[in-house]
Design a protein around this motif. Structure first.
Motif, PDB file in Angstrom:
ATOM      1  N   PHE A   9       0.832  -1.201   0.000  1.00  0.00           N
ATOM      2  CA  PHE A   9       0.000   0.000   0.000  1.00  0.00           C
ATOM      3  C   PHE A   9       0.870   1.255   0.000  1.00  0.00           C
ATOM      4  CE2 PHE A   9      -2.946   3.186   1.719  1.00  0.00           C
ATOM      5  CZ  PHE A   9      -4.057   2.941   0.921  1.00  0.00           C
ATOM      6  N   LYS A  10       2.062   1.167   0.606  1.00  0.00           N
ATOM      7  CA  LYS A  10       2.971   2.320   0.620  1.00  0.00           C
ATOM      8  C   LYS A  10       3.522   2.623  -0.763  1.00  0.00           C
ATOM      9  CE  LYS A  10       4.383   1.827   5.437  1.00  0.00           C
ATOM     10  NZ  LYS A  10       5.483   1.496   6.382  1.00  0.00           N
ATOM     11  N   THR A  65      -2.685   5.034  13.237  1.00  0.00           N
ATOM     12  CA  THR A  65      -2.934   4.002  14.242  1.00  0.00           C
ATOM     13  C   THR A  65      -4.285   3.336  14.022  1.00  0.00           C
ATOM     14  OG1 THR A  65      -1.576   5.173  15.870  1.00  0.00           O
ATOM     15  CG2 THR A  65      -3.140   3.550  16.717  1.00  0.00           C
ATOM     16  N   LEU A  66      -5.280   4.134  13.634  1.00  0.00           N
ATOM     17  CA  LEU A  66      -6.611   3.591  13.363  1.00  0.00           C
ATOM     18  C   LEU A  66      -6.564   2.614  12.191  1.00  0.00           C
ATOM     19  CD1 LEU A  66      -9.641   3.595  13.989  1.00  0.00           C
ATOM     20  CD2 LEU A  66      -9.869   5.580  12.460  1.00  0.00           C
ATOM     21  N   VAL A  67      -5.842   2.987  11.129  1.00  0.00           N
ATOM     22  CA  VAL A  67      -5.703   2.096   9.968  1.00  0.00           C
ATOM     23  C   VAL A  67      -5.048   0.793  10.387  1.00  0.00           C
ATOM     24  CG1 VAL A  67      -4.551   1.769   7.742  1.00  0.00           C
ATOM     25  CG2 VAL A  67      -5.637   3.965   8.268  1.00  0.00           C
ATOM     26  N   ASP A  68      -3.948   0.882  11.127  1.00  0.00           N
ATOM     27  CA  ASP A  68      -3.246  -0.330  11.570  1.00  0.00           C
ATOM     28  C   ASP A  68      -4.133  -1.193  12.466  1.00  0.00           C
ATOM     29  OD1 ASP A  68      -0.747  -0.352  10.317  1.00  0.00           O
ATOM     30  OD2 ASP A  68       0.063   1.120  11.704  1.00  0.00           O
ATOM     31  N   SER A  69      -4.916  -0.553  13.302  1.00  0.00           N
ATOM     32  CA  SER A  69      -5.797  -1.294  14.197  1.00  0.00           C
ATOM     33  C   SER A  69      -6.840  -2.090  13.416  1.00  0.00           C
ATOM     34  CB  SER A  69      -6.489  -0.335  15.166  1.00  0.00           C
ATOM     35  OG  SER A  69      -7.413  -1.009  15.978  1.00  0.00           O
ATOM     36  N   TRP A  70      -7.423  -1.482  12.402  1.00  0.00           N
ATOM     37  CA  TRP A  70      -8.408  -2.181  11.589  1.00  0.00           C
ATOM     38  C   TRP A  70      -7.774  -3.322  10.795  1.00  0.00           C
ATOM     39  CZ3 TRP A  70     -13.136  -2.420  12.641  1.00  0.00           C
ATOM     40  CH2 TRP A  70     -13.888  -1.316  13.056  1.00  0.00           C
ATOM     41  N   LEU A 101     -13.522   3.388   6.738  1.00  0.00           N
ATOM     42  CA  LEU A 101     -13.202   2.986   8.102  1.00  0.00           C
ATOM     43  C   LEU A 101     -12.265   3.946   8.817  1.00  0.00           C
ATOM     44  CD1 LEU A 101     -12.879  -0.880   7.685  1.00  0.00           C
ATOM     45  CD2 LEU A 101     -14.657   0.396   8.896  1.00  0.00           C
ATOM     46  N   ALA A 102     -11.374   4.594   8.088  1.00  0.00           N
ATOM     47  CA  ALA A 102     -10.426   5.516   8.723  1.00  0.00           C
ATOM     48  C   ALA A 102     -10.829   6.970   8.534  1.00  0.00           C
ATOM     49  CB  ALA A 102      -9.019   5.284   8.187  1.00  0.00           C
ATOM     50  N   LEU A 127      -6.085   1.336   3.405  1.00  0.00           N
ATOM     51  CA  LEU A 127      -5.792  -0.083   3.542  1.00  0.00           C
ATOM     52  C   LEU A 127      -6.744  -0.758   4.511  1.00  0.00           C
ATOM     53  CD1 LEU A 127      -3.943  -2.489   2.868  1.00  0.00           C
ATOM     54  CD2 LEU A 127      -2.423  -1.736   4.710  1.00  0.00           C
ATOM     55  N   ALA A 128      -7.260  -0.022   5.482  1.00  0.00           N
ATOM     56  CA  ALA A 128      -8.217  -0.592   6.429  1.00  0.00           C
ATOM     57  C   ALA A 128      -9.432  -1.147   5.693  1.00  0.00           C
ATOM     58  CB  ALA A 128      -8.649   0.480   7.437  1.00  0.00           C
TER      59      ALA A 128
END
Length: 285
Positions: free
Chosen positions: A183-184, A197-202, A235-236, A242-243
């Motif tokens: 994704f990067k 952090t929200l994206v990583d959490s999802w 979601l983010a 990516l989430a």
């Protein structure tokens, strides 16, 4: 450059220059082909039994605009070859749906030479997995025409692995980690730490609770998804990320899509409307 008295260039000189340009062009193509062959030989895990397809997947009819730009030199390192190679080992018993979605998005951003192989550790692979990156591209022999090589190897591995064509690098393991890296190549992670952090959490929730969790855990995640999607379209927040890719694929794999609550159903439809989820959906049919 020699001139005639009237200022015109000598035709013999012009012909010589044209031949020189043609020779340089052929030398460049030969150099690219040799570098491509060298990469195929030195790429880790390149002991392949069957090349199924090389393709340049068509761009989706629905484009996905990402903010910011990604630089291949920065992310993959400078390379004097014709293109950068990404090699992914995946177990055909657990097809990486997120990678198929990201592959479609990468094809929208870069000229991608996509190839599917079968490793000797695998006895057979279903036809839909053979063609999951699209049909063979007519220019697949000319590596210098592409920017990014995306090689998927169906192999009996315990977890998804990704390497570049560099002998001494450690592989990136796990679908979530590989998805984060790919994704990067499309866009930098959000600069706001809270959003990142929200994206990583999802993403973690998708792979550890939706994909591998119990029925009770999946139901709890669907409720959380429904609540989050009641506040934002994605979601983010207001931007697709990516989430959304990870959670969409894991909802589909878990078989929860048909029983999902209203906001989740709307969001699933919004994802499908982008067009990049079609390869993943085909593998689920």
């Amino acid at each position: 450059m020699p001139m005639y008295q009237n200022g015109e260039v000598d035709p013999a000189v012009k012909a010589l220059e044209a031949r020189q340009d043609e020779i340089m062009r052929k030398l460049y193509e030969l150099k690219a082909a040799v570098e491509g062959l060298a990469k195929t030989v030195t790429t880790p895990d390149a002991d392949l039994d069957l090349t199924v397809s090389s393709s340049l997947s068509p761009q989706s009819s629905s484009s996905t605009a990402f903010k910011g730009t990604a630089d291949l030199d920065t992310l993959l390192g400078k390379d004097l070859g014709a293109l950068r190679d990404i090699v992914i080992n995946a177990n055909p018993e657990h097809p990486p749906l997120t990678l198929l979605v990201l592959h479609s998005l990468l094809c929208q951003r870069y000229r991608v030479l996509s190839t599917v192989h079968v490793h000797s550790s695998v006895t057979s692979v279903p036809p839909q997995l053979m063609s999951c990156l699209g049909p063979r591209h007519v220019d697949s022999y000319a590596r210098h025409l592409f920017q990014l090589g995306f090689t998927l190897i169906w192999k009996n591995v315990p977890t998804l692995q990704m390497k570049f064509s560099i002998q001494n690098m450690c592989p990136i393991e796990g679908e979530a980690n590989v998805a984060r890296f790919l994704f990067k190549l499309l866009t930098p992670y959000p600069s706001d730490p809270a959003v990142a952090t929200l994206v990583d959490s999802w993403v973690d929730t998708a792979f550890f609770q939706l994909a591998e969790g119990s029925t009770k855990e999946r139901a709890a995640v669907l409720r959380s998804l429904n609540s989050a999607l009641g506040r934002n379209p994605w979601l983010a927040g207001p931007e697709f990320s990516l989430a959304d890719i990870a959670c969409f694929c894991c909802v589909q794999c878990s078989g929860s899509a048909s029983s999902a609550p209203a906001n989740v159903q709307r969001w699933l439809k919004s994802c499908e409307n982008l067009g990049h989820f079609s390869p993943a959906k085909l593998l689920l049919q």
